[in-house]
Design a protein around this motif. Structure first.
Motif, PDB file in Angstrom:
ATOM      1  N   LEU A 109      -1.509  -5.914  -9.801  1.00  0.00           N
ATOM      2  CA  LEU A 109      -2.153  -7.224  -9.756  1.00  0.00           C
ATOM      3  C   LEU A 109      -2.460  -7.717 -11.171  1.00  0.00           C
ATOM      4  N   ASP A 110      -2.351  -9.007 -11.360  1.00  0.00           N
ATOM      5  CA  ASP A 110      -2.629  -9.654 -12.631  1.00  0.00           C
ATOM      6  C   ASP A 110      -3.916 -10.453 -12.476  1.00  0.00           C
ATOM      7  N   TRP A 111      -4.931 -10.101 -13.262  1.00  0.00           N
ATOM      8  CA  TRP A 111      -6.229 -10.749 -13.096  1.00  0.00           C
ATOM      9  C   TRP A 111      -6.188 -12.250 -13.364  1.00  0.00           C
ATOM     10  N   SER A 112      -5.190 -12.710 -14.085  1.00  0.00           N
ATOM     11  CA  SER A 112      -5.101 -14.146 -14.345  1.00  0.00           C
ATOM     12  C   SER A 112      -4.919 -14.943 -13.059  1.00  0.00           C
ATOM     13  N   THR A 123     -16.337  -2.388 -13.985  1.00  0.00           N
ATOM     14  CA  THR A 123     -15.490  -1.496 -13.192  1.00  0.00           C
ATOM     15  C   THR A 123     -14.586  -2.256 -12.239  1.00  0.00           C
ATOM     16  N   ALA A 124     -15.030  -3.413 -11.809  1.00  0.00           N
ATOM     17  CA  ALA A 124     -14.268  -4.195 -10.824  1.00  0.00           C
ATOM     18  C   ALA A 124     -12.915  -4.640 -11.342  1.00  0.00           C
ATOM     19  N   THR A 125     -12.760  -4.707 -12.658  1.00  0.00           N
ATOM     20  CA  THR A 125     -11.547  -5.277 -13.248  1.00  0.00           C
ATOM     21  C   THR A 125     -10.625  -4.225 -13.863  1.00  0.00           C
ATOM     22  N   GLN A 126     -10.936  -2.954 -13.686  1.00  0.00           N
ATOM     23  CA  GLN A 126     -10.234  -1.920 -14.440  1.00  0.00           C
ATOM     24  C   GLN A 126      -9.100  -1.232 -13.683  1.00  0.00           C
ATOM     25  N   ALA A 127      -8.877  -1.586 -12.431  1.00  0.00           N
ATOM     26  CA  ALA A 127      -7.792  -0.976 -11.661  1.00  0.00           C
ATOM     27  C   ALA A 127      -6.548  -1.855 -11.736  1.00  0.00           C
ATOM     28  N   ASP A 128      -5.405  -1.258 -11.976  1.00  0.00           N
ATOM     29  CA  ASP A 128      -4.165  -2.020 -12.099  1.00  0.00           C
ATOM     30  C   ASP A 128      -3.713  -2.629 -10.772  1.00  0.00           C
ATOM     31  N   CYS A 129      -4.129  -2.008  -9.663  1.00  0.00           N
ATOM     32  CA  CYS A 129      -3.676  -2.473  -8.343  1.00  0.00           C
ATOM     33  C   CYS A 129      -4.837  -2.860  -7.433  1.00  0.00           C
ATOM     34  N   GLY A 130      -5.988  -3.156  -7.987  1.00  0.00           N
ATOM     35  CA  GLY A 130      -7.130  -3.478  -7.134  1.00  0.00           C
ATOM     36  C   GLY A 130      -8.120  -4.408  -7.787  1.00  0.00           C
ATOM     37  N   VAL A 131      -8.910  -5.054  -6.953  1.00  0.00           N
ATOM     38  CA  VAL A 131      -9.984  -5.946  -7.392  1.00  0.00           C
ATOM     39  C   VAL A 131     -11.276  -5.441  -6.754  1.00  0.00           C
ATOM     40  N   GLY A 132     -12.199  -4.954  -7.586  1.00  0.00           N
ATOM     41  CA  GLY A 132     -13.450  -4.401  -7.067  1.00  0.00           C
ATOM     42  C   GLY A 132     -14.336  -5.481  -6.498  1.00  0.00           C
ATOM     43  N   TYR A 133     -14.890  -5.212  -5.299  1.00  0.00           N
ATOM     44  CA  TYR A 133     -15.690  -6.285  -4.695  1.00  0.00           C
ATOM     45  C   TYR A 133     -17.027  -5.847  -4.126  1.00  0.00           C
ATOM     46  N   ALA A 268      -6.995  -4.063  -2.191  1.00  0.00           N
ATOM     47  CA  ALA A 268      -5.658  -3.723  -2.668  1.00  0.00           C
ATOM     48  C   ALA A 268      -4.635  -4.296  -1.705  1.00  0.00           C
ATOM     49  N   ILE A 269      -3.454  -4.594  -2.217  1.00  0.00           N
ATOM     50  CA  ILE A 269      -2.366  -5.163  -1.414  1.00  0.00           C
ATOM     51  C   ILE A 269      -1.283  -4.107  -1.242  1.00  0.00           C
ATOM     52  N   LYS A 271       2.080  -2.274  -0.941  1.00  0.00           N
ATOM     53  CA  LYS A 271       3.399  -2.531  -1.517  1.00  0.00           C
ATOM     54  C   LYS A 271       4.413  -2.861  -0.426  1.00  0.00           C
ATOM     55  N   GLY A 272       5.121  -3.960  -0.601  1.00  0.00           N
ATOM     56  CA  GLY A 272       6.150  -4.348   0.354  1.00  0.00           C
ATOM     57  C   GLY A 272       5.680  -5.274   1.445  1.00  0.00           C
ATOM     58  N   THR A 273       4.412  -5.725   1.398  1.00  0.00           N
ATOM     59  CA  THR A 273       3.951  -6.683   2.401  1.00  0.00           C
ATOM     60  C   THR A 273       4.802  -7.948   2.350  1.00  0.00           C
ATOM     61  N   PRO A 274       5.152  -8.506   3.493  1.00  0.00           N
ATOM     62  CA  PRO A 274       5.884  -9.777   3.496  1.00  0.00           C
ATOM     63  C   PRO A 274       4.982 -10.975   3.209  1.00  0.00           C
ATOM     64  N   HIS A 275       3.679 -10.723   3.048  1.00  0.00           N
ATOM     65  CA  HIS A 275       2.707 -11.813   2.868  1.00  0.00           C
ATOM     66  C   HIS A 275       2.000 -11.687   1.519  1.00  0.00           C
ATOM     67  N   LEU A 276       2.748 -11.362   0.482  1.00  0.00           N
ATOM     68  CA  LEU A 276       2.158 -11.088  -0.824  1.00  0.00           C
ATOM     69  C   LEU A 276       1.360 -12.271  -1.360  1.00  0.00           C
TER      70      LEU A 276
END
Length: 356
Positions: A109-112, A123-133, A268-269, A271-276
């Protein structure tokens, strides 16, 4: 929106062929307007529905389909490996979001695409594939209508002679071995240093041995509360928000903050979801301050958007895991430790469970 079935716009195309193409494309259109979101069930998922699912569905005309899971990643791995992905967005614990990303189970994921990282707790912003909530806490609880003066520390929680009765613990080495060491007198800020050694691991399992025959294991966040209410356990480790919700519904359950273990969960999303694109849109919407501020109205977990935190009433803030008084003897969950040791300690834990 691009149709998945191309429609040729030549003058010679028949009306019947055109209609056929539209009908073939219709399911794809319908599918793009639905999203499968996976949470942890119970009162937590009720709060997520109120704060995130329902507002997103209403604002964007999307059907949000809810599922729940216990945190096990085997099903997700099977989906991704066989290209049969049916989960879109998932609630994931902080070490799982890192290992799942490394193993190719989640989309980078790209935080932009979501907002300004400076607007969120770090901590919420430090995972490459997740957004802490949200920030949660493992505490212990008991029914004060049945126990007048219950235990106040993990050492006392372990004392089955002074406070007899069955104990509820989560059926996983993570957050269980840490509790055992604190019960054995290890200070919170020394727990992972001790647990990183073979001697410390032996010490944790030996402490679990002391109450093994008294333990009732749970796997989902709702179970300790249900079992405590039913009298199946006398004392239990539990997530703080579940305890607070039970009390809002009329229970009188203690909420002991001493030695709390706190961590963060992420969106987290898969991988391979058709609804990205739709999945990203959901996450961006869910971390807006107005959405996050709704979350503690239904369950008292911490939130990660700083503007949302600033908008909460003082009375609410004091009941969150991140309140200053509640952090005095707290232990932050170490993702680094569990990423390095999860496999080894899980195998040992399973062996220990099966031993008589």
């Amino acid at each position: 929106m691009t149709l998945t079935t191309p429609i040729k716009r030549s003058l010679g195309a028949s009306v019947g062929a055109l209609l056929t193409a539209i009908l073939v494309a219709a399911p794809a259109l319908s599918q793009e307007k639905s999203l499968n979101v996976v949470g942890a069930g119970g009162s937590l998922q009720t709060a997520q529905r109120y704060a995130y699912y329902a507002p997103f569905a209403e604002e964007f005309g999307v059907t949000v389909n809810e599922e729940s899971y216990s945190g096990a990643m085997a099903k997700v791995e099977a989906m991704v490996r066989t290209n049969t992905v049916s989960y879109d967005v998932m609630q994931v614990e902080q070490d799982d979001v890192v290992t799942g990303c490394d193993e190719g189970l989640f989309e980078p994921l790209d935080w932009s695409e979501f907002g300004n990282p400076d607007d969120f707790v770090e901590t919420a912003t430090q995972a490459d594939c997740g957004v802490g909530y949200f920030v949660w806490s493992m505490v212990f609880t008991y029914d004060r209508s049945k126990v007048e003066n219950g235990p106040k520390t993990w050492a006392e929680f372990w004392d089955v002679e002074t406070w007899p009765g069955r104990r509820g613990l989560r059926k996983t080495p993570k957050m269980t071995l840490e509790l055992a060491l604190m019960a054995d007198g290890v200070a919170p800020d020394q727990v992972y240093q001790v647990l990183s050694t073979p001697e410390g691991q032996d010490r944790a399992f030996a402490k679990l041995d002391d109450i093994k025959e008294h333990i009732v294991w749970w796997t989902t966040g709702s179970q300790p509360i249900e079992r405590l209410a039913a009298g199946d356990v006398a004392y239990s480790a539990a997530f703080n928000g579940r305890v607070s919700n039970a009390n809002q519904e009329g229970k009188d359950f203690a909420l002991e903050w001493a030695g709390q273990i706190y961590g963060m969960d992420f969106w987290a999303i898969v991988k391979g979801t058709p609804h990205l694109d739709l999945a990203k849109q959901f996450i961006a919407h869910a971390i807006k301050p107005e959405q996050q501020a709704r979350f503690p109205e239904k369950i008292l977990y911490g939130i990660t958007n700083k503007q949302a935190l600033e908008s909460l009433p003082a009375e609410t803030l004091t009941q969150l895991p991140t309140a200053a008084d509640n952090l005095q003897s707290a232990l932050p969950l170490s993702s680094d430790f569990w990423i390095d040791n999860q496999e080894t300690l899980s195998k040992r834990f399973e062996t220990w469970l099966s031993a008589s």
